[in-house]
Write a protein that holds these residues in place. Sequence first.
Motif, mmCIF file in Angstrom:
data_model
loop_
_atom_site.group_PDB
_atom_site.id
_atom_site.type_symbol
_atom_site.label_atom_id
_atom_site.label_comp_id
_atom_site.label_asym_id
_atom_site.label_seq_id
_atom_site.Cartn_x
_atom_site.Cartn_y
_atom_site.Cartn_z
ATOM 1 N N MET A 304 0.822 -1.216 0.000
ATOM 2 C CA MET A 304 0.000 0.000 0.000
ATOM 3 C C MET A 304 0.848 1.254 0.000
ATOM 4 N N THR A 305 0.311 2.279 -0.637
ATOM 5 C CA THR A 305 0.875 3.617 -0.581
ATOM 6 C C THR A 305 -0.277 4.612 -0.666
ATOM 7 N N GLY A 306 0.018 5.890 -0.412
ATOM 8 C CA GLY A 306 -1.031 6.895 -0.513
ATOM 9 C C GLY A 306 -2.049 6.835 0.599
ATOM 10 N N VAL A 307 -1.645 6.388 1.794
ATOM 11 C CA VAL A 307 -2.565 6.322 2.930
ATOM 12 C C VAL A 307 -2.019 7.170 4.071
ATOM 13 N N GLN A 308 -2.916 7.564 4.977
ATOM 14 C CA GLN A 308 -2.499 8.287 6.174
ATOM 15 C C GLN A 308 -2.071 7.324 7.280
ATOM 16 N N THR A 309 -2.817 6.229 7.434
ATOM 17 C CA THR A 309 -2.568 5.240 8.480
ATOM 18 C C THR A 309 -2.594 3.856 7.847
ATOM 19 N N PRO A 310 -1.521 3.073 7.980
ATOM 20 C CA PRO A 310 -1.525 1.754 7.332
ATOM 21 C C PRO A 310 -2.541 0.791 7.934
ATOM 22 N N ILE A 311 -2.518 0.610 9.277
ATOM 23 C CA ILE A 311 -3.365 -0.374 9.941
ATOM 24 C C ILE A 311 -4.115 0.322 11.074
ATOM 25 N N PHE A 312 -5.447 0.189 11.067
ATOM 26 C CA PHE A 312 -6.286 0.838 12.071
ATOM 27 C C PHE A 312 -7.277 -0.196 12.592
ATOM 28 N N MET A 313 -7.202 -0.503 13.892
ATOM 29 C CA MET A 313 -8.145 -1.425 14.512
ATOM 30 C C MET A 313 -8.837 -0.700 15.666
ATOM 31 N N ARG A 314 -10.161 -0.755 15.666
ATOM 32 C CA ARG A 314 -10.910 -0.014 16.661
ATOM 33 C C ARG A 314 -12.077 -0.836 17.195
ATOM 34 N N LEU A 315 -12.088 -1.032 18.502
ATOM 35 C CA LEU A 315 -13.243 -1.554 19.221
ATOM 36 C C LEU A 315 -13.827 -0.389 20.000
ATOM 37 N N GLY A 316 -15.066 0.015 19.662
ATOM 38 C CA GLY A 316 -15.653 1.188 20.293
ATOM 39 C C GLY A 316 -17.081 0.942 20.728
ATOM 40 N N SER A 317 -17.728 2.008 21.177
ATOM 41 C CA SER A 317 -19.093 1.908 21.723
ATOM 42 C C SER A 317 -19.934 3.051 21.183
ATOM 43 N N ARG A 318 -20.080 3.088 19.861
ATOM 44 C CA ARG A 318 -20.740 4.224 19.226
ATOM 45 C C ARG A 318 -22.233 4.279 19.523
ATOM 46 N N LYS A 319 -22.942 3.141 19.345
ATOM 47 C CA LYS A 319 -24.399 3.145 19.493
ATOM 48 C C LYS A 319 -24.908 2.111 20.481
ATOM 49 N N ASN A 320 -24.325 0.924 20.468
ATOM 50 C CA ASN A 320 -24.844 -0.202 21.229
ATOM 51 C C ASN A 320 -23.829 -0.642 22.278
ATOM 52 N N PRO A 321 -24.188 -1.598 23.143
ATOM 53 C CA PRO A 321 -23.192 -2.157 24.056
ATOM 54 C C PRO A 321 -21.973 -2.658 23.294
ATOM 55 N N THR A 322 -20.815 -2.516 23.902
ATOM 56 C CA THR A 322 -19.558 -2.836 23.228
ATOM 57 C C THR A 322 -19.517 -4.298 22.797
ATOM 58 N N ILE A 329 -5.079 -12.079 12.190
ATOM 59 C CA ILE A 329 -3.693 -12.248 11.747
ATOM 60 C C ILE A 329 -3.476 -11.369 10.525
ATOM 61 N N ILE A 330 -2.477 -10.499 10.620
ATOM 62 C CA ILE A 330 -2.088 -9.638 9.497
ATOM 63 C C ILE A 330 -0.608 -9.878 9.238
ATOM 64 N N ASN A 331 -0.271 -10.274 8.021
ATOM 65 C CA ASN A 331 1.143 -10.556 7.739
ATOM 66 C C ASN A 331 1.498 -10.205 6.293
ATOM 67 N N ASN A 332 2.793 -10.012 6.100
ATOM 68 C CA ASN A 332 3.344 -9.657 4.793
ATOM 69 C C ASN A 332 2.708 -8.368 4.253
ATOM 70 N N ILE A 333 2.965 -7.281 4.981
ATOM 71 C CA ILE A 333 2.445 -5.969 4.618
ATOM 72 C C ILE A 333 3.617 -5.022 4.395
ATOM 73 N N ILE A 334 3.607 -4.312 3.282
ATOM 74 C CA ILE A 334 4.562 -3.228 3.089
ATOM 75 C C ILE A 334 3.766 -1.974 2.764
ATOM 76 N N ALA A 335 4.025 -0.906 3.512
ATOM 77 C CA ALA A 335 3.188 0.293 3.401
ATOM 78 C C ALA A 335 4.050 1.548 3.428
ATOM 79 N N THR A 336 3.680 2.506 2.612
ATOM 80 C CA THR A 336 4.243 3.854 2.676
ATOM 81 C C THR A 336 3.093 4.795 3.025
ATOM 82 N N TYR A 337 3.247 5.522 4.127
ATOM 83 C CA TYR A 337 2.146 6.389 4.555
ATOM 84 C C TYR A 337 2.634 7.817 4.722
ATOM 85 N N HIS A 338 1.685 8.762 4.859
ATOM 86 C CA HIS A 338 1.992 10.167 4.632
ATOM 87 C C HIS A 338 1.402 11.074 5.706
ATOM 88 N N SER A 339 1.421 10.637 6.959
ATOM 89 C CA SER A 339 0.945 11.481 8.041
ATOM 90 C C SER A 339 1.655 11.062 9.328
#
Length: 463
Positions: A304-322, A329-339
């Motif tokens: 990947m290229t042209g991204v602000q954040t390569p990997i983003f994982m979020r567990l949140g509580s926007r509307k309902n109980p969490t 598993i995430i493997n074999n990733i090459i990323a260029t990011y710009h922030s």
Amino acid sequence: MKYSIKKGFLMLFLTSCSMLASAKDFIITDYGAKGDGKTNNTKAIQRAIDECASKGGGKVVVPAGRYASYMVMLKSNVNLYLEAGATVEAIADGTKYVSLVLIDQAENVSVTGHGTLFGNGGNFSIKEEAPDRPFIVYVKNSKSILVEGVKLLHSAAWTLRLFGSEHVIVRGVSIYSHANFNNDGIDIDSKDVVITGCIIDSGDDAICLKSDDPKRITENITITNCIASSNCNLIKMGTGSLGGFKNISISNCVLRRATESPFHKWAEKPYHFMTEQITGISGIALEIVDGGVLDQVTISNISMTGVQTPIFMRLGSRKNPTGSFKNVIINNIIATYHSRMSSIISGVPGFNIENVTLRDIVLNSPGGGTREDAERKVPENEKDYPENRIFGWSIPASGLYVRHAKNLIIDNFQVKLATADARPALYLDDVHQLKATNVKVDGEFITGNDVRMINSDRCLVNP
């Protein structure tokens, strides 16, 4: 005599075959359609579809030309086939309809060929939230569906939506959609789905898994061999996550910057520290914020290229109980990011992201983080819309920020800095049972100064 009998049988056989073939082709111009770009062809196209279905199914052919139309509904056992040079164009005159092509409660339906479905999105209401804008193709509560080879151009809203359906293959489809807000590429809220060989360039999320029914999980999904571009997230699960996501495999994809960005001017806002004018938000975004569960997800072989954040994982509580977030598993990733918004794994207090493995990751970072960035306190923002900037335009880690997480494995995780960075490579806050090996910055194994731990235990880094 024998020769003439054989010849007669041969002619009869060929004539029968020709009649059989033509009986399965329903050409829309035979039903009054005109490819002049002006005539409203809705009724003509629908007549061809209806007759095809009434005779047991077959192929509805759209020959070369430009055919204006409102929504048409495909029926069971019908193949809508667009020849090269054929375009079906959505009429945008204020009339409300669900999609240009609708497949609803049908089986064994396909949209194939070498032509184009043009959503005419720029002529529909340009608003961020406009629920009445039509999709281009909407597959709803249907089974055994194929979308192959066609071009989907400039939707008014999402481009290809799969909802409540199963046994769906999307293969070799090209999507270009930058005409309006909410121009997602492919949205998947179904099960038993294969997406392969597609090229997507979209204003909003390129490939997005959703789960808008709490009684149904989006599961058994394979996405492979695709090229995706976006001004938002390139591969995403959420934000609709009422049921959740299970048994998902994503592999062998290239993620890159979008061709244009008419609505998202990320670099023009103050304090963003963007190093490129056009960027997507996150390359890989996994989110459970509306309840639901995320379980058994594998992502591999991504460039990947042209991204602000390569990997983003979020567990949140926007509307309902969490909900819950585990077994990734995430493997074999090459990323260029710009922030300065580096990769993020963040649950919420009392609810951990669990059992995550990151292996063979190379992150090319712009660097530039300051001591102030390193010391800033990251807000929880449990109920905010889940994107990288809810935590601020800089993150206090040059490589990976982890908060409210348990049982993580990190191996061969490399950060390469374009400029010097005052932030630690790893920032661990309320993290329990983490083992990180072969973690490097600019080729050097990180040491104590490159790791910050707060309220964390049983965390080993380069032991």
